[in-house]
Write a protein that holds these residues in place. Structure first.
Motif, PDB file in Angstrom:
ATOM      1  N   GLY B  32       0.823  -1.198   0.000  1.00  0.00           N
ATOM      2  CA  GLY B  32       0.000   0.000   0.000  1.00  0.00           C
ATOM      3  C   GLY B  32       0.855   1.245   0.000  1.00  0.00           C
ATOM      4  N   GLY B  35       2.475   1.703  -3.461  1.00  0.00           N
ATOM      5  CA  GLY B  35       1.464   2.130  -4.424  1.00  0.00           C
ATOM      6  C   GLY B  35       1.079   3.584  -4.218  1.00  0.00           C
ATOM      7  N   SER B  36       0.874   3.979  -2.959  1.00  0.00           N
ATOM      8  CA  SER B  36       0.415   5.344  -2.708  1.00  0.00           C
ATOM      9  C   SER B  36       1.530   6.349  -2.923  1.00  0.00           C
ATOM     10  CB  SER B  36      -0.098   5.468  -1.275  1.00  0.00           C
ATOM     11  OG  SER B  36      -1.040   4.469  -1.037  1.00  0.00           O
ATOM     12  N   HIS B 101      -5.810   6.304  -3.761  1.00  0.00           N
ATOM     13  CA  HIS B 101      -4.847   5.272  -3.377  1.00  0.00           C
ATOM     14  C   HIS B 101      -4.771   5.144  -1.868  1.00  0.00           C
ATOM     15  CE1 HIS B 101      -3.412   4.899  -7.492  1.00  0.00           C
ATOM     16  NE2 HIS B 101      -2.652   3.910  -7.096  1.00  0.00           N
ATOM     17  N   SER B 104      -7.682   3.379  -0.623  1.00  0.00           N
ATOM     18  CA  SER B 104      -7.683   1.943  -0.924  1.00  0.00           C
ATOM     19  C   SER B 104      -6.850   1.144   0.069  1.00  0.00           C
ATOM     20  CB  SER B 104      -7.127   1.687  -2.321  1.00  0.00           C
ATOM     21  OG  SER B 104      -7.701   2.552  -3.230  1.00  0.00           O
ATOM     22  N   VAL B 105      -5.861   1.815   0.669  1.00  0.00           N
ATOM     23  CA  VAL B 105      -5.009   1.096   1.612  1.00  0.00           C
ATOM     24  C   VAL B 105      -5.862   0.414   2.674  1.00  0.00           C
ATOM     25  CG1 VAL B 105      -3.282   1.410   3.415  1.00  0.00           C
ATOM     26  CG2 VAL B 105      -3.023   2.571   1.231  1.00  0.00           C
ATOM     27  N   TYR B 114      -3.791  -8.129  -2.814  1.00  0.00           N
ATOM     28  CA  TYR B 114      -3.619  -6.731  -2.412  1.00  0.00           C
ATOM     29  C   TYR B 114      -2.583  -6.024  -3.274  1.00  0.00           C
ATOM     30  CZ  TYR B 114      -3.459  -2.979   1.077  1.00  0.00           C
ATOM     31  OH  TYR B 114      -3.525  -1.797   1.726  1.00  0.00           O
ATOM     32  N   SER B 115      -1.418  -6.660  -3.499  1.00  0.00           N
ATOM     33  CA  SER B 115      -0.366  -6.022  -4.316  1.00  0.00           C
ATOM     34  C   SER B 115      -0.820  -5.851  -5.745  1.00  0.00           C
ATOM     35  CB  SER B 115       0.889  -6.866  -4.389  1.00  0.00           C
ATOM     36  OG  SER B 115       1.359  -7.168  -3.191  1.00  0.00           O
ATOM     37  N   PHE B 118      -2.800  -2.749  -6.237  1.00  0.00           N
ATOM     38  CA  PHE B 118      -2.036  -1.498  -6.286  1.00  0.00           C
ATOM     39  C   PHE B 118      -1.162  -1.419  -7.531  1.00  0.00           C
ATOM     40  CE2 PHE B 118      -3.368  -1.013  -1.953  1.00  0.00           C
ATOM     41  CZ  PHE B 118      -3.578   0.343  -1.895  1.00  0.00           C
ATOM     42  N   SER B 119      -0.634  -2.557  -7.947  1.00  0.00           N
ATOM     43  CA  SER B 119       0.197  -2.502  -9.156  1.00  0.00           C
ATOM     44  C   SER B 119      -0.654  -2.072 -10.343  1.00  0.00           C
ATOM     45  CB  SER B 119       0.868  -3.843  -9.406  1.00  0.00           C
ATOM     46  OG  SER B 119      -0.046  -4.765  -9.924  1.00  0.00           O
ATOM     47  N   MET B 121      -3.418  -0.329 -10.222  1.00  0.00           N
ATOM     48  CA  MET B 121      -3.801   1.071 -10.045  1.00  0.00           C
ATOM     49  C   MET B 121      -2.661   1.972 -10.510  1.00  0.00           C
ATOM     50  SD  MET B 121      -6.878   1.565  -8.771  1.00  0.00           S
ATOM     51  CE  MET B 121      -7.231   2.743  -7.493  1.00  0.00           C
ATOM     52  N   ASN B 122      -1.426   1.606 -10.153  1.00  0.00           N
ATOM     53  CA  ASN B 122      -0.282   2.405 -10.582  1.00  0.00           C
ATOM     54  C   ASN B 122      -0.137   2.374 -12.093  1.00  0.00           C
ATOM     55  OD1 ASN B 122       0.483   3.360  -8.182  1.00  0.00           O
ATOM     56  ND2 ASN B 122       2.152   1.950  -7.848  1.00  0.00           N
TER      57      ASN B 122
END
Lengths: 179, 623, 99
Positions: B32, B35-36, B101, B104-105, B114-115, B118-119, B121-122
């Protein structure tokens, strides 16, 4: 000159025909000697005296003698069977006729068409065809091919020894093949 | 300073790479954080560039990274365009993206992948930044396709859920239709102009297409297909409601705030060429208002809290298209921005509600959450008010202006204005239907509601503040954009302004009457207009029609190809090739008799063939 | 000089050599046919050398002669070995590579 070349050419063709058509291999070899000598004569006419000499010595002298030696070694199995596969003969005949006709067609062409780009010989004081010129070229520009040719001969000599040498393993192999 | 903008590309893609390559080995906290922070860096870089641009010269700058393709006269540089428009877009994307972001954490807490979330989203943030920063049509299309791809990944995030996978596929197919249209459109432009950079295309389009207006109309229409598909406009709109199958932050980021607005961005970016074809501009207005109205009517009857918001997104996008089509580009982008704020807020609040109810999305099973989730309630309320265009909220400034423009501008008129204002009325009704059913009355569900924790609430509060104050910079905003796009001064009309204030209030009052006070009457009304209700509930049967017209025939063709054409013809041909080789090989093997003279004959045959060929060639050349 | 005739002669000898190689079954005679072909090529080379007044052709034919000599020697040795193994020199009976 022209008649001489044509006469020699006819002889060469006849002797070559003899090589391939005579039944007894010994006669073939003799016919081959005749052919070689005829060619050597033509070489002289073409300003290649050295090569004519080599032709006589190497071919007529060494190679054909080698042939005769092997014939003597293996025995002349004079009754060579005529090839039974007749189709092959027909094909061979047709193909060679095509080839010969094509080359005869070339005779009708004007001579300058045969070689389109004339080659300008190098500037050299030595007369063309002389042994001096030949050796000069052979030991300068063509030194490496010349040396490689000698290596080739060496390899051939070693190769023969390896081929003909008899060993136990060799004999076993022979037996295997015969079985 | 402007070189810093590169971080908006580097940071998200690095985040994506790190998270994607790590597999699932990072802990939630670490994933998280990565990603953030990557998006945070992108936001910071954008912010610095914004300050640079505001305090500096406002001049657009093209940063050429390197010359990628150079063939003849054609040059393609990898370059990015930093101007006021792209900076505004970047601020929205990375600002809202960063907030989402962070949200979303907590929201995705406990998810298996979870990863991966975020990946992706990035990746999305990266793609969107590519799209916006591109200085030519080539990278625009690259970004365009990449956002479609990441949207596909994220809609289908719950891979074990069948409906999510289907929705992802639908969104992807719809978007690809648009991508193809856009690609062909860009190719037409390239054919006539010989360059794909914006600068060349916009400066030469007028002369290059002087003799061939039809081609330009085609190019613009095809580009528009891309815009319509991406922005879920009629008739390529059916994917957006289904896209709500994805996690709520995805809906907020991609399907409300950023990606779906790419179509509006495209029109604004390319307004120079669109303006050359007035018919196309009229089409944009028509499709915009049609979608807007249609989506609003459907929103009235939906029960899924997220879908109602999704339809409102479609509806608001329609408004943006209307503004852009009428030539008020700054207004369109302004509405895009305020919409990004309040729609992200609405989605995130809805997400908070869903989170608090452990995944319940049906508003029939909610109610009375006002006391149980006060912060969420206020945020949702602010978002709804902004969406309705309640005075002094951000939506008011942008939406009211669009409605005024629809009446005042040359191409506008009563009809357009009526639909715009009526849609605004419907918008308030369904938005507050959502509010009232969720937060008023008795609790009807079975889950135990609880307020979310601060990691969810802080982003909500930030967005709520933005949704309130986002509208106050309007004149400065227009001036800022005027360095890049043509800006027309918004017209003012006091009567229209008053109507624009009254209508949302009337809508809210109507919703209050229908869904809080007289619920019985509403039931009766629904029964009376059952066919209409069903039609709306089924989205005007669009899915059914598309299924009949496109999906079924394609499936039939697929069946034919798969079960008849493939085995009987294609497979047979392949088999024949094998059989031929086998047969030929058998024959040739027989010829291989091991006799030296046969081989000699073959060589001789070949030689004669070669000599004869030379002979013939020689003779053909001579005669 | 009459070089065209020389080339035609070379060509005819080559054809005779090919025919001999294909028709005869005695490996020694087949080798003689190969010698005929090589000689035909030599003749052609020397003919061109004279035509062009360049000594290169002659040198090349010298090398061809070397190769021919080596080839004959090795070939005959192979025949001897085959004879030793098979007690026969009929080429048609040698078909170990039959497919």
């Amino acid at each position: 000159m022209e008649t001489l070349v044509i006469c020699l050419g006819l002889i060469a063709i006849v002797t070559a025909g003899g090589v391939i058509s005579l039944k007894n291999p010994v006669y073939c070899a003799v016919s081959l000697i005749g052919h070689m000598i005829t060619l050597a004569t033509i070489f002289i006419l073409l300003n290649a005296e050295f090569l004519a000499m080599v032709q006589v010595i190497v071919y007529a002298g060494a190679v054909v003698v080698l042939f005769l030696f092997i014939i003597a070694f293996l025995g002349t199995s004079g009754s060579e069977e005529v090839n039974k596969v007749t189709v092959d003969r027909k094909v061979i005949l047709i193909l060679s006729v095509i080839l010969v006709l094509e080359i005869l067609c070339m005779l009708t062409l004007p001579e300058k068409d045969l070689i389109k780009t004339a080659y300008m010989g190098q500037e050299n004081s030595l007369p063309f065809g002389s042994i001096e010129l030949l050796s000069h070229e052979l030991f300068s520009r063509f030194l490496i091919p010349f040396e490689l040719a000698s290596v080739l001969l060496l390899i051939a000599a070693v190769g023969i020894l390896a081929l003909v040498r008899r060993s136990k393993k060799h004999n076993e192999m022979i037996k295997e093949v015969n079985d | 300073m402007k070189e810093l903008i590169l971080f908006t590309l580097i940071a998200p893609i690095s985040g994506f790479m790190i998270l994607a390559l790590s597999g699932n080995s990072f802990s939630e906290k670490k994933a998280g954080l990565i990603g953030s922070i990557s998006v945070g860096i992108a936001f910071l870089a954008t912010f610095i560039c914004l300050i640079d641009l505001v305090s500096g010269s406002h001049v657009a700058k093209t940063l050429t990274l390197y010359n990628w393709v150079s063939v003849g006269n054609f040059n393609l540089n990898v370059s990015i365009l930093v101007d006021t428009l792209s900076i505004v877009m970047l601020m929205i994307i990375n600002g809202v993206g960063f907030v989402i972001h962070c949200y979303s954490v907590e929201y995705m807490h406990g998810e298996k992948a979870y990863s991966r979330f975020f990946s992706h989203m990035n990746l999305f943030i990266f793609s969107m930044n590519v799209l916006v920063l591109s200085a030519d049509f080539f990278f625009l299309i690259v970004g365009w396709a990449l956002v479609g791809l990441s949207s596909y990944f994220l809609i289908g995030f719950y891979t074990e859920k069948h409906s999510a996978v289907l929705a992802a596929r639908k969104a992807f197919v719809m978007n690809v239709i648009g991508d193809v249209g856009m690609l062909v459109g860009a190719l037409i432009l390239f054919q006539y102009i010989g360059s794909v950079t914006y600068a060349d295309v916009f400066s030469k389009a007028g002369t290059a297409f002087a003799n061939d207006n039809a081609a330009l109309a085609w190019a613009c229409s095809l580009l528009l297909i891309g815009a319509f598909a991406k922005s879920a406009q009629f008739p390529l709109h059916t994917w957006l409601p289904d896209a709500m199958e994805g996690p709520t932050p995805v809906s907020a980021l991609i399907h409300a705030a950023t990606m779906v607005t790419a179509g509006v961005y495209l029109i604004v970016r390319c307004h120079v060429i669109f303006e050359l074809v007035p018919n196309v501009m009229e089409w944009i207005v028509f499709i915009g208002i049609l979608t807007s109205f249609m989506a609003a009517t459907i929103g009235l009857v939906k029960y899924d809290i997220k879908r109602v918001i999704a339809y409102s997104t479609m509806s608001q996008l329609g408004y943006m298209f209307v503004a852009a089509g009428l030539g008020y580009y700054a207004l369109a982008i302004f509405h895009l921005m305020t919409h990004a704020f309040f729609k992200a807020l609405l989605f995130l609040s809805a997400g908070s509600v869903i989170h608090g109810l452990n995944g319940e999305q049906d508003i029939r099973k909610m109610g009375g959450l006002k006391e149980k989730m006060p912060v969420t309630f206020y945020c949702f309320m602010i978002g709804s008010l902004a969406l309705c265009g309640f005075p002094l909220f951000s939506g008011f400034y942008s939406k009211e202006a669009i409605i005024t423009v629809s009446f005042m501008s040359e191409q506008g008129g009563y009809c357009l204005w009526f639909f715009a204002i009526f849609t605004a009325f419907l918008t308030s009704v369904y938005t507050f239907r959502n509010v009232f059913l969720t937060f008023w009355g008795e609790y009807r569900g079975s889950e135990k509601p609880h307020e979310s924790n601060y990691i969810i609430l802080v982003p909500l509060i930030i967005l709520a503040l933005l949704a309130i104050i986002g509208g106050y910079w309007k004149s400065g905003f227009s001036e800022f954009l005027s360095y890049t796009v043509k800006v027309i001064e918004d017209p003012h009309n006091t009567i229209l302004l008053i109507i624009g204030v009254i209508v949302p209030l009337a809508g809210i009052y109507t919703a209050y009457q229908m869904f809080v006070v007289n619920t019985k009457q509403t039931e009766a009304l629904r029964e009376r207009f059952r066919p209409l209700f069903d039609t709306l509930q089924e989205n005007y049967y669009f899915d059914l029609i598309y299924d009949m017209v496109f999906v079924k025939p394609v499936k039939m063709v697929g069946y034919f190809l798969g079960n008849i054409f493939e085995p009987k013809i294609v497979d047979r041909l392949v088999d024949l090739a094998g059989e031929f080789a086998d047969f030929f090989g058998q024959e040739v093997t027989m010829k291989q008799d091991g006799k030296i003279r046969s081989y000699g004959l073959m060589v001789f045959t070949g030689a004669v063939f070669v000599v004869s060929s030379f002979f013939l060639l020689f003779h053909i050349n001579n005669f | 000089m009459v070089h065209l005739e020389i080339q035609v002669l070379a060509f005819l000898i080559l054809t005779i050599g090919i025919v001999g190689f294909l028709v005869r079954k005695n490996p020694i005679v087949m080798f003689m046919s190969i010698e005929l072909m090589l000689n035909a090529v030599n003749l052609s080379l020397i003919g061109f050398a004279d035509e062009l007044k360049s000594v290169d052709g002659q040198i090349f034919s010298l090398i061809v002669m070397t190769v021919a000599a080596a080839e004959v020697v090795v070939g005959l040795a192979i025949i001897v070995v085959i004879f030793r193994v098979k007690k026969s020199t009929d080429v048609d009976s040698i078909d170990l590579l039959k497919g």
